[in-house]
Design a protein around this motif. Structure first.
Motif, mmCIF file in Angstrom:
data_model
loop_
_atom_site.group_PDB
_atom_site.id
_atom_site.type_symbol
_atom_site.label_atom_id
_atom_site.label_comp_id
_atom_site.label_asym_id
_atom_site.label_seq_id
_atom_site.Cartn_x
_atom_site.Cartn_y
_atom_site.Cartn_z
ATOM 1 N N VAL A 46 12.820 -35.518 2.963
ATOM 2 C CA VAL A 46 11.822 -35.591 4.028
ATOM 3 C C VAL A 46 12.336 -36.542 5.114
ATOM 4 N N LEU A 47 12.407 -36.067 6.353
ATOM 5 C CA LEU A 47 12.862 -36.892 7.461
ATOM 6 C C LEU A 47 11.726 -37.742 8.021
ATOM 7 N N LYS A 48 12.044 -38.997 8.317
ATOM 8 C CA LYS A 48 11.047 -39.898 8.905
ATOM 9 C C LYS A 48 10.563 -39.410 10.258
ATOM 10 N N ASP A 49 11.454 -38.763 11.004
ATOM 11 C CA ASP A 49 11.109 -38.343 12.361
ATOM 12 C C ASP A 49 10.441 -36.979 12.433
ATOM 13 N N GLY A 50 10.211 -36.352 11.260
ATOM 14 C CA GLY A 50 9.499 -35.081 11.265
ATOM 15 C C GLY A 50 8.063 -35.260 11.697
ATOM 16 N N LYS A 51 7.489 -34.237 12.279
ATOM 17 C CA LYS A 51 6.141 -34.346 12.851
ATOM 18 C C LYS A 51 5.029 -34.030 11.853
ATOM 19 N N ASN A 52 5.378 -33.500 10.681
ATOM 20 C CA ASN A 52 4.343 -33.078 9.717
ATOM 21 C C ASN A 52 4.627 -33.692 8.354
ATOM 22 N N GLN A 53 4.420 -35.011 8.251
ATOM 23 C CA GLN A 53 4.733 -35.748 7.034
ATOM 24 C C GLN A 53 3.900 -35.289 5.838
ATOM 25 N N LYS A 54 2.629 -35.042 6.068
ATOM 26 C CA LYS A 54 1.753 -34.642 4.970
ATOM 27 C C LYS A 54 2.218 -33.310 4.381
ATOM 28 N N ALA A 55 2.496 -32.353 5.248
ATOM 29 C CA ALA A 55 2.959 -31.047 4.775
ATOM 30 C C ALA A 55 4.322 -31.173 4.096
ATOM 31 N N ALA A 56 5.190 -32.034 4.637
ATOM 32 C CA ALA A 56 6.523 -32.205 4.058
ATOM 33 C C ALA A 56 6.436 -32.765 2.639
ATOM 34 N N MET A 57 5.621 -33.796 2.438
ATOM 35 C CA MET A 57 5.476 -34.376 1.102
ATOM 36 C C MET A 57 4.838 -33.372 0.141
ATOM 37 N N ALA A 58 3.867 -32.613 0.630
ATOM 38 C CA ALA A 58 3.228 -31.602 -0.223
ATOM 39 C C ALA A 58 4.222 -30.520 -0.611
ATOM 40 N N PHE A 59 5.115 -30.173 0.318
ATOM 41 C CA PHE A 59 6.112 -29.149 0.023
ATOM 42 C C PHE A 59 7.054 -29.608 -1.084
ATOM 43 N N LEU A 60 7.503 -30.861 -1.033
ATOM 44 C CA LEU A 60 8.386 -31.347 -2.088
ATOM 45 C C LEU A 60 7.667 -31.469 -3.421
ATOM 46 N N GLU A 61 6.385 -31.817 -3.375
ATOM 47 C CA GLU A 61 5.605 -31.825 -4.620
ATOM 48 C C GLU A 61 5.557 -30.420 -5.217
#
Length: 439
Positions: free
Chosen positions: A325-340
Protein backbone atom coordinates in the motif's frame (compact mmCIF):
# COMPACT_ATOMS: atom_id res chain seq x y z
CA UNK A 1 -2.08 -19.11 -17.98
CA UNK A 2 -3.46 -22.58 -17.96
CA UNK A 3 -5.57 -25.28 -16.66
CA UNK A 4 -7.44 -28.40 -17.58
CA UNK A 5 -10.42 -29.37 -15.46
CA UNK A 6 -12.20 -26.46 -13.89
CA UNK A 7 -12.57 -26.61 -10.14
CA UNK A 8 -16.00 -25.71 -8.78
CA UNK A 9 -16.81 -23.66 -5.72
CA UNK A 10 -19.92 -24.20 -3.66
CA UNK A 11 -22.48 -21.43 -3.36
CA UNK A 12 -21.37 -20.99 0.25
CA UNK A 13 -17.75 -20.60 -0.76
CA UNK A 14 -18.67 -18.14 -3.47
CA UNK A 15 -20.73 -16.19 -0.99
CA UNK A 16 -17.71 -15.91 1.29
CA UNK A 17 -15.44 -14.90 -1.57
CA UNK A 18 -17.71 -12.54 -3.47
CA UNK A 19 -20.33 -11.30 -1.08
CA UNK A 20 -23.93 -12.11 -0.32
CA UNK A 21 -25.16 -11.87 -3.90
CA UNK A 22 -22.58 -14.25 -5.37
CA UNK A 23 -25.12 -16.96 -6.14
CA UNK A 24 -27.72 -14.56 -7.49
CA UNK A 25 -27.45 -11.84 -10.09
CA UNK A 26 -24.29 -9.82 -10.59
CA UNK A 27 -23.63 -6.72 -8.54
CA UNK A 28 -22.92 -3.56 -10.49
CA UNK A 29 -19.30 -2.43 -10.17
CA UNK A 30 -19.02 0.17 -7.45
CA UNK A 31 -22.51 -0.47 -6.09
CA UNK A 32 -23.17 2.32 -3.59
CA UNK A 33 -24.80 0.06 -1.01
CA UNK A 34 -21.52 -1.71 -0.29
CA UNK A 35 -18.95 -0.66 2.31
CA UNK A 36 -16.57 0.97 -0.18
CA UNK A 37 -19.10 2.15 -2.73
CA UNK A 38 -17.99 5.31 -4.50
CA UNK A 39 -14.26 4.66 -4.07
CA UNK A 40 -11.97 3.72 -6.94
CA UNK A 41 -8.96 1.55 -6.13
CA UNK A 42 -5.97 1.80 -8.47
CA UNK A 43 -3.69 -1.24 -8.54
CA UNK A 44 -0.40 -1.28 -10.45
CA UNK A 45 1.53 -4.38 -11.46
CA UNK A 46 3.72 -5.96 -14.12
CA UNK A 47 1.05 -8.29 -15.45
CA UNK A 48 -0.28 -8.23 -18.98
CA UNK A 49 -2.13 -10.67 -21.23
CA UNK A 50 -3.58 -13.75 -19.55
CA UNK A 51 -2.16 -12.86 -16.12
CA UNK A 52 -3.76 -9.42 -16.18
CA UNK A 53 -7.04 -10.92 -17.35
CA UNK A 54 -7.04 -13.44 -14.50
CA UNK A 55 -6.04 -10.86 -11.89
CA UNK A 56 -8.97 -8.78 -13.10
CA UNK A 57 -11.24 -11.58 -11.89
CA UNK A 58 -9.82 -11.05 -8.40
CA UNK A 59 -10.42 -7.31 -8.70
CA UNK A 60 -13.98 -7.96 -9.89
CA UNK A 61 -14.56 -10.25 -6.92
CA UNK A 62 -13.38 -7.48 -4.59
CA UNK A 63 -15.76 -5.06 -6.30
CA UNK A 64 -18.70 -7.41 -5.79
CA UNK A 65 -17.75 -7.88 -2.16
CA UNK A 66 -17.15 -4.24 -1.22
CA UNK A 67 -18.58 -1.97 -3.91
CA UNK A 68 -15.21 -0.36 -4.70
CA UNK A 69 -14.47 0.19 -8.35
CA UNK A 70 -11.03 -0.93 -9.49
CA UNK A 71 -8.53 0.13 -12.11
CA UNK A 72 -5.44 -1.88 -13.09
CA UNK A 73 -2.34 -0.11 -14.42
CA UNK A 74 0.37 -2.20 -16.09
CA UNK A 75 3.86 -0.95 -15.22
CA UNK A 76 5.93 -3.17 -17.47
CA UNK A 77 9.11 -4.66 -16.02
CA UNK A 78 10.57 -1.43 -14.56
CA UNK A 79 8.21 -1.24 -11.59
CA UNK A 80 10.35 0.99 -9.40
CA UNK A 81 10.93 3.58 -12.14
CA UNK A 82 7.27 3.75 -13.17
CA UNK A 83 5.93 3.91 -9.61
CA UNK A 84 8.53 6.51 -8.61
CA UNK A 85 7.48 8.69 -11.56
CA UNK A 86 3.81 8.38 -10.62
CA UNK A 87 4.53 9.35 -7.02
CA UNK A 88 6.54 12.38 -8.14
CA UNK A 89 3.73 13.35 -10.51
CA UNK A 90 1.08 13.20 -7.78
CA UNK A 91 -0.62 10.24 -9.44
CA UNK A 92 0.42 7.36 -7.19
CA UNK A 93 -1.54 4.11 -7.39
CA UNK A 94 -3.11 2.86 -4.17
CA UNK A 95 -1.64 -0.64 -4.33
CA UNK A 96 1.37 -2.03 -6.19
CA UNK A 97 1.96 -5.71 -6.87
CA UNK A 98 5.74 -5.84 -6.42
CA UNK A 99 7.56 -8.76 -8.10
CA UNK A 100 10.93 -8.42 -6.34
CA UNK A 101 11.93 -8.44 -2.68
CA UNK A 102 14.67 -5.94 -3.46
CA UNK A 103 12.15 -3.50 -4.94
CA UNK A 104 9.83 -3.92 -1.93
CA UNK A 105 12.75 -3.10 0.37
CA UNK A 106 13.64 -0.11 -1.80
CA UNK A 107 10.06 1.19 -1.60
CA UNK A 108 10.06 0.80 2.19
CA UNK A 109 13.40 2.58 2.60
CA UNK A 110 12.13 5.39 0.37
CA UNK A 111 9.29 5.78 2.90
CA UNK A 112 6.71 5.08 0.19
CA UNK A 113 4.80 2.33 2.01
CA UNK A 114 2.27 1.98 4.80
CA UNK A 115 2.54 -0.98 7.21
CA UNK A 116 -0.27 -3.46 6.72
CA UNK A 117 -3.28 -3.62 9.01
CA UNK A 118 -3.61 -5.82 12.10
CA UNK A 119 -6.21 -7.88 10.23
CA UNK A 120 -3.78 -8.62 7.39
CA UNK A 121 -0.93 -9.39 9.78
CA UNK A 122 -3.10 -11.89 11.66
CA UNK A 123 -4.08 -13.55 8.37
CA UNK A 124 -0.43 -13.83 7.34
CA UNK A 125 0.48 -15.34 10.73
CA UNK A 126 -2.32 -17.89 10.42
CA UNK A 127 -2.21 -18.71 6.72
CA UNK A 128 1.43 -18.44 5.58
CA UNK A 129 4.76 -20.07 6.32
CA UNK A 130 7.02 -17.71 8.26
CA UNK A 131 9.38 -17.30 5.32
CA UNK A 132 6.72 -15.39 3.34
CA UNK A 133 6.19 -12.97 6.22
CA UNK A 134 9.93 -12.38 6.47
CA UNK A 135 10.19 -11.54 2.76
CA UNK A 136 7.42 -8.95 3.17
CA UNK A 137 8.97 -7.37 6.27
CA UNK A 138 11.44 -4.47 6.37
CA UNK A 139 12.96 -3.24 9.65
CA UNK A 140 10.36 -5.11 11.68
CA UNK A 141 7.28 -3.81 9.84
CA UNK A 142 5.15 -5.95 7.52
CA UNK A 143 4.68 -4.05 4.27
CA UNK A 144 4.17 -6.78 1.69
CA UNK A 145 1.54 -9.50 1.33
CA UNK A 146 2.60 -12.30 -1.01
CA UNK A 147 -0.49 -13.10 -3.03
CA UNK A 148 0.90 -14.88 -6.09
CA UNK A 149 3.83 -17.29 -5.95
CA UNK A 150 5.89 -19.14 -8.51
CA UNK A 151 7.53 -22.53 -8.07
CA UNK A 152 10.85 -22.07 -9.84
CA UNK A 153 12.23 -25.55 -9.24
CA UNK A 154 10.37 -27.39 -11.97
CA UNK A 155 11.83 -28.84 -15.17
CA UNK A 156 9.25 -29.30 -17.93
CA UNK A 157 9.57 -32.01 -20.53
CA UNK A 158 7.86 -33.66 -23.44
CA UNK A 159 6.72 -37.17 -22.42
CA UNK A 160 6.85 -38.11 -26.12
CA UNK A 161 10.52 -37.08 -26.31
CA UNK A 162 11.33 -39.08 -23.17
CA UNK A 163 9.50 -42.11 -24.53
CA UNK A 164 11.37 -41.88 -27.81
CA UNK A 165 14.69 -41.71 -25.92
CA UNK A 166 13.67 -44.52 -23.56
CA UNK A 167 14.24 -42.46 -20.41
CA UNK A 168 12.31 -41.51 -17.29
CA UNK A 169 12.39 -38.31 -15.23
CA UNK A 170 15.77 -38.09 -13.44
CA UNK A 171 16.27 -37.99 -9.68
CA UNK A 172 19.63 -36.19 -9.54
CA UNK A 173 21.27 -33.37 -11.48
CA UNK A 174 23.84 -35.76 -12.89
CA UNK A 175 21.05 -38.10 -14.04
CA UNK A 176 19.40 -35.09 -15.68
CA UNK A 177 22.49 -34.50 -17.81
CA UNK A 178 22.65 -38.20 -18.70
CA UNK A 179 18.97 -38.11 -19.58
CA UNK A 180 19.66 -35.08 -21.72
CA UNK A 181 22.38 -36.95 -23.59
CA UNK A 182 19.94 -39.79 -24.29
CA UNK A 183 17.31 -37.36 -25.57
CA UNK A 184 19.94 -35.74 -27.79
CA UNK A 185 21.09 -39.13 -29.09
CA UNK A 186 17.50 -39.89 -30.07
CA UNK A 187 17.52 -36.90 -32.42
CA UNK A 188 16.31 -33.93 -30.35
CA UNK A 189 18.52 -31.47 -28.41
CA UNK A 190 17.95 -31.85 -24.68
CA UNK A 191 17.28 -28.31 -23.42
CA UNK A 192 15.78 -25.14 -24.78
CA UNK A 193 17.51 -22.33 -22.87
CA UNK A 194 16.02 -18.82 -22.89
CA UNK A 195 19.29 -16.94 -22.86
CA UNK A 196 17.81 -13.83 -24.44
CA UNK A 197 16.03 -13.25 -21.11
CA UNK A 198 18.76 -12.95 -18.50
CA UNK A 199 16.42 -13.68 -15.60
CA UNK A 200 16.09 -17.32 -16.69
CA UNK A 201 19.85 -17.76 -16.30
CA UNK A 202 19.71 -16.39 -12.75
CA UNK A 203 17.10 -19.06 -11.99
CA UNK A 204 19.39 -21.80 -13.30
CA UNK A 205 22.22 -20.54 -11.11
CA UNK A 206 20.04 -20.18 -8.01
CA UNK A 207 18.72 -23.74 -8.11
CA UNK A 208 22.22 -25.14 -8.50
CA UNK A 209 23.63 -22.86 -5.82
CA UNK A 210 20.87 -23.61 -3.28
CA UNK A 211 21.34 -27.35 -3.75
CA UNK A 212 25.16 -27.27 -3.64
CA UNK A 213 25.83 -24.58 -1.04
CA UNK A 214 22.72 -24.98 1.12
CA UNK A 215 20.14 -22.50 2.42
CA UNK A 216 22.39 -20.68 4.91
CA UNK A 217 24.97 -19.75 2.28
CA UNK A 218 22.14 -18.93 -0.15
CA UNK A 219 20.72 -16.44 2.36
CA UNK A 220 24.14 -14.91 3.00
CA UNK A 221 24.85 -14.47 -0.70
CA UNK A 222 21.40 -12.99 -1.23
CA UNK A 223 22.21 -10.36 1.43
CA UNK A 224 25.73 -9.92 0.00
CA UNK A 225 27.24 -11.03 3.30
CA UNK A 226 29.61 -13.21 1.29
CA UNK A 227 31.24 -12.10 -1.92
CA UNK A 228 30.37 -13.48 -5.32
CA UNK A 229 34.00 -14.56 -5.57
CA UNK A 230 33.36 -17.12 -2.81
CA UNK A 231 34.36 -20.68 -3.82
CA UNK A 232 30.72 -21.80 -3.53
CA UNK A 233 29.76 -19.37 -6.30
CA UNK A 234 32.60 -20.47 -8.54
CA UNK A 235 31.60 -24.09 -7.95
CA UNK A 236 27.98 -23.43 -8.92
CA UNK A 237 29.03 -21.52 -12.04
CA UNK A 238 31.33 -24.39 -12.97
CA UNK A 239 28.44 -26.84 -12.62
CA UNK A 240 26.17 -24.62 -14.74
CA UNK A 241 28.92 -24.02 -17.28
CA UNK A 242 29.32 -27.74 -17.87
CA UNK A 243 25.75 -27.86 -19.16
CA UNK A 244 25.85 -24.58 -21.07
CA UNK A 245 29.05 -25.45 -22.89
CA UNK A 246 27.73 -28.79 -24.19
CA UNK A 247 26.35 -28.03 -27.65
CA UNK A 248 24.76 -31.47 -27.68
CA UNK A 249 22.56 -30.51 -24.74
CA UNK A 250 21.52 -26.98 -25.74
CA UNK A 251 19.21 -26.39 -28.70
CA UNK A 252 21.10 -24.16 -31.12
CA UNK A 253 24.16 -24.06 -28.90
CA UNK A 254 25.09 -20.91 -27.01
CA UNK A 255 24.26 -18.66 -29.96
CA UNK A 256 20.83 -20.23 -30.37
CA UNK A 257 20.14 -19.92 -26.64
CA UNK A 258 21.10 -16.23 -26.62
CA UNK A 259 18.58 -15.67 -29.41
CA UNK A 260 15.74 -17.45 -27.59
CA UNK A 261 13.41 -15.61 -25.23
CA UNK A 262 11.37 -17.34 -22.54
CA UNK A 263 8.16 -17.91 -24.56
CA UNK A 264 10.32 -19.12 -27.44
CA UNK A 265 12.03 -21.67 -25.19
CA UNK A 266 8.66 -23.14 -24.27
CA UNK A 267 7.66 -23.21 -27.94
CA UNK A 268 10.84 -25.15 -28.79
CA UNK A 269 9.61 -27.98 -26.54
CA UNK A 270 5.83 -27.81 -26.82
CA UNK A 271 5.23 -26.00 -30.12
CA UNK A 272 4.16 -27.62 -33.39
CA UNK A 273 7.77 -28.29 -34.49
CA UNK A 274 9.72 -29.43 -31.40
CA UNK A 275 13.38 -28.46 -31.24
CA UNK A 276 14.16 -29.70 -27.70
CA UNK A 277 12.93 -32.21 -25.14
CA UNK A 278 13.11 -30.12 -21.95
CA UNK A 279 12.85 -26.55 -20.75
CA UNK A 280 13.73 -25.45 -17.25
CA UNK A 281 11.59 -22.75 -15.69
CA UNK A 282 8.81 -22.26 -13.17
CA UNK A 283 5.29 -23.62 -12.99
CA UNK A 284 4.16 -20.88 -15.40
CA UNK A 285 5.61 -22.90 -18.29
CA UNK A 286 2.45 -24.97 -18.14
CA UNK A 287 0.26 -21.97 -18.88
CA UNK A 288 2.05 -21.30 -22.18
CA UNK A 289 2.14 -24.98 -23.10
CA UNK A 290 -1.61 -25.25 -22.58
CA UNK A 291 -2.94 -21.87 -23.67
CA UNK A 292 -0.69 -21.27 -26.69
CA UNK A 293 0.05 -24.79 -27.88
CA UNK A 294 -2.95 -26.77 -26.66
CA UNK A 295 -0.97 -29.31 -24.64
CA UNK A 296 -2.71 -31.49 -22.09
CA UNK A 297 -0.86 -30.79 -18.86
CA UNK A 298 0.26 -34.01 -17.23
CA UNK A 299 -0.04 -35.94 -20.50
CA UNK A 300 1.63 -33.97 -23.30
CA UNK A 301 3.54 -31.61 -21.00
CA UNK A 302 4.84 -32.75 -17.63
CA UNK A 303 7.44 -31.73 -15.07
CA UNK A 304 9.88 -33.21 -12.61
CA UNK A 305 11.36 -31.34 -9.62
CA UNK A 306 14.69 -29.64 -10.24
CA UNK A 307 16.96 -32.45 -9.03
CA UNK A 308 19.53 -32.29 -6.27
CA UNK A 309 23.14 -31.71 -7.25
CA UNK A 310 25.53 -34.31 -5.81
CA UNK A 311 25.81 -33.99 -2.06
CA UNK A 312 22.96 -31.50 -1.71
CA UNK A 313 19.22 -31.38 -1.25
CA UNK A 314 16.65 -30.81 -3.97
CA UNK A 315 16.10 -27.03 -4.15
CA UNK A 316 12.80 -25.20 -3.85
CA UNK A 317 13.26 -21.71 -5.25
CA UNK A 318 10.23 -19.48 -5.44
CA UNK A 319 9.25 -16.10 -6.72
CA UNK A 320 6.18 -14.06 -6.09
CA UNK A 321 4.26 -10.83 -6.24
CA UNK A 322 3.66 -8.92 -3.01
CA UNK A 323 0.87 -6.40 -2.61
CA UNK A 324 1.94 -3.15 -0.92
CA UNK A 325 0.00 0.00 0.00
CA UNK A 326 1.48 3.35 -1.05
CA UNK A 327 1.34 6.26 1.38
CA UNK A 328 0.58 8.67 -1.45
CA UNK A 329 -2.40 6.69 -2.74
CA UNK A 330 -5.72 8.51 -2.56
CA UNK A 331 -7.85 5.60 -1.29
CA UNK A 332 -6.16 4.24 1.84
CA UNK A 333 -9.26 2.60 3.26
CA UNK A 334 -9.96 0.68 0.06
CA UNK A 335 -6.28 -0.24 -0.29
CA UNK A 336 -6.08 -1.73 3.22
CA UNK A 337 -9.37 -3.57 2.69
CA UNK A 338 -8.06 -4.99 -0.58
CA UNK A 339 -4.97 -6.43 1.09
CA UNK A 340 -7.11 -7.88 3.86
CA UNK A 341 -9.12 -9.57 1.12
CA UNK A 342 -6.02 -10.81 -0.71
CA UNK A 343 -4.78 -12.46 2.50
CA UNK A 344 -7.78 -14.82 2.54
CA UNK A 345 -7.99 -18.22 0.87
CA UNK A 346 -11.23 -17.02 -0.77
CA UNK A 347 -9.36 -14.42 -2.82
CA UNK A 348 -6.67 -16.94 -3.80
CA UNK A 349 -9.37 -19.37 -4.92
CA UNK A 350 -10.63 -16.91 -7.55
CA UNK A 351 -7.35 -16.92 -9.48
CA UNK A 352 -6.56 -20.55 -8.68
CA UNK A 353 -9.77 -21.49 -10.44
CA UNK A 354 -8.88 -19.29 -13.43
CA UNK A 355 -5.41 -20.89 -13.78
CA UNK A 356 -1.83 -19.69 -14.15
CA UNK A 357 -1.46 -19.17 -10.43
CA UNK A 358 0.02 -20.61 -7.26
CA UNK A 359 -0.75 -19.33 -3.79
CA UNK A 360 1.56 -19.42 -0.76
CA UNK A 361 -1.60 -19.39 1.38
CA UNK A 362 -1.59 -22.80 3.04
CA UNK A 363 -5.30 -22.55 3.89
CA UNK A 364 -6.29 -22.58 0.21
CA UNK A 365 -8.02 -25.85 -0.63
CA UNK A 366 -5.95 -27.63 -3.29
CA UNK A 367 -9.22 -28.60 -4.97
CA UNK A 368 -9.44 -24.96 -6.07
CA UNK A 369 -6.74 -25.61 -8.66
CA UNK A 370 -7.92 -26.72 -12.06
CA UNK A 371 -5.73 -29.77 -12.71
CA UNK A 372 -3.69 -32.43 -10.95
CA UNK A 373 -0.34 -31.03 -12.10
CA UNK A 374 -1.09 -27.63 -10.59
CA UNK A 375 -2.26 -29.29 -7.38
CA UNK A 376 0.99 -31.28 -7.24
CA UNK A 377 3.05 -28.14 -7.81
CA UNK A 378 1.11 -26.16 -5.20
CA UNK A 379 1.41 -28.99 -2.68
CA UNK A 380 5.18 -29.10 -3.23
CA UNK A 381 5.44 -25.36 -2.58
CA UNK A 382 3.31 -25.48 0.56
CA UNK A 383 5.01 -28.60 1.93
CA UNK A 384 8.41 -26.96 1.55
CA UNK A 385 7.33 -24.56 4.29
CA UNK A 386 10.19 -22.42 5.56
CA UNK A 387 12.76 -24.25 3.44
CA UNK A 388 11.52 -22.29 0.41
CA UNK A 389 14.02 -19.69 -0.71
CA UNK A 390 12.93 -16.65 -2.66
CA UNK A 391 14.50 -15.99 -6.04
CA UNK A 392 17.92 -14.53 -5.14
CA UNK A 393 18.08 -12.00 -7.96
CA UNK A 394 14.68 -10.67 -6.89
CA UNK A 395 16.10 -10.01 -3.42
CA UNK A 396 18.97 -7.95 -4.80
CA UNK A 397 18.93 -4.25 -5.66
CA UNK A 398 17.28 -3.88 -9.05
CA UNK A 399 20.49 -2.52 -10.58
CA UNK A 400 22.15 -5.89 -9.93
CA UNK A 401 19.41 -8.49 -10.02
CA UNK A 402 16.50 -7.04 -11.95
CA UNK A 403 17.53 -4.84 -14.87
CA UNK A 404 17.81 -5.90 -18.48
CA UNK A 405 21.22 -5.41 -20.03
CA UNK A 406 23.14 -4.89 -16.80
CA UNK A 407 24.21 -6.58 -13.58
CA UNK A 408 23.59 -10.27 -13.05
CA UNK A 409 21.31 -10.65 -16.08
CA UNK A 410 23.94 -9.40 -18.53
CA UNK A 411 26.91 -11.11 -16.85
CA UNK A 412 25.21 -14.49 -16.94
CA UNK A 413 24.36 -13.93 -20.59
CA UNK A 414 28.06 -13.25 -21.15
CA UNK A 415 28.80 -16.46 -19.25
CA UNK A 416 26.41 -18.38 -21.50
CA UNK A 417 28.25 -16.96 -24.51
CA UNK A 418 31.56 -18.22 -23.06
CA UNK A 419 31.35 -20.44 -19.96
CA UNK A 420 35.08 -21.17 -19.88
CA UNK A 421 36.03 -18.87 -16.98
CA UNK A 422 33.71 -19.31 -13.96
CA UNK A 423 36.15 -17.51 -11.63
CA UNK A 424 36.32 -14.53 -13.98
CA UNK A 425 32.54 -14.32 -14.16
CA UNK A 426 32.35 -14.54 -10.36
CA UNK A 427 34.75 -11.57 -10.10
CA UNK A 428 32.62 -9.53 -12.50
CA UNK A 429 29.48 -10.41 -10.54
CA UNK A 430 31.13 -9.28 -7.32
CA UNK A 431 32.13 -5.93 -8.84
CA UNK A 432 28.58 -5.31 -10.02
CA UNK A 433 27.02 -6.52 -6.75
CA UNK A 434 29.32 -4.40 -4.57
CA UNK A 435 28.36 -1.26 -6.51
CA UNK A 436 24.62 -2.00 -6.42
CA UNK A 437 24.45 -2.94 -2.73
CA UNK A 438 26.57 0.11 -1.80
CA UNK A 439 24.08 2.40 -3.54
Amino acid sequence: MMRRRTATLSCAALTLALGATACGGPVAAGGGQKELGGQTLTVAGVWSGAEQKNFQKVLDAFTEKTGAKTQFVSTGDNVSTVVGSKIEGGNAPDVVMVPQVGVLQQFAKNNWLKPLSDTTRKSVDANYATVWKSYGTVDGSLYGLYFKAAHKSTVWYSPAAFEQAGVKPPKTYEEMLTTGQAVSDSGLPAFAVAGEDGWTLTDWFENIYLSQAGPTMYDRLARHEVKWTDPTVVKALTTLGKLLSDKKLIAGGQKGALGTDFPGSVEKVFGPDPEAGMVYEGDFVAGIAKDQFGKKIGEEAAFFPFPAVTGGQAPVVSGGDAAVVLKDGKNQKAAMAFLEYLSTPEAAAVWAKAGGFLSPNKKLDLASYGDDTLRETAKSLINAGDSVRFDMSDQAPAAFGGTKGTGEWKLLQDFLRDPSNPAGTAAQLETAAAKAYRN
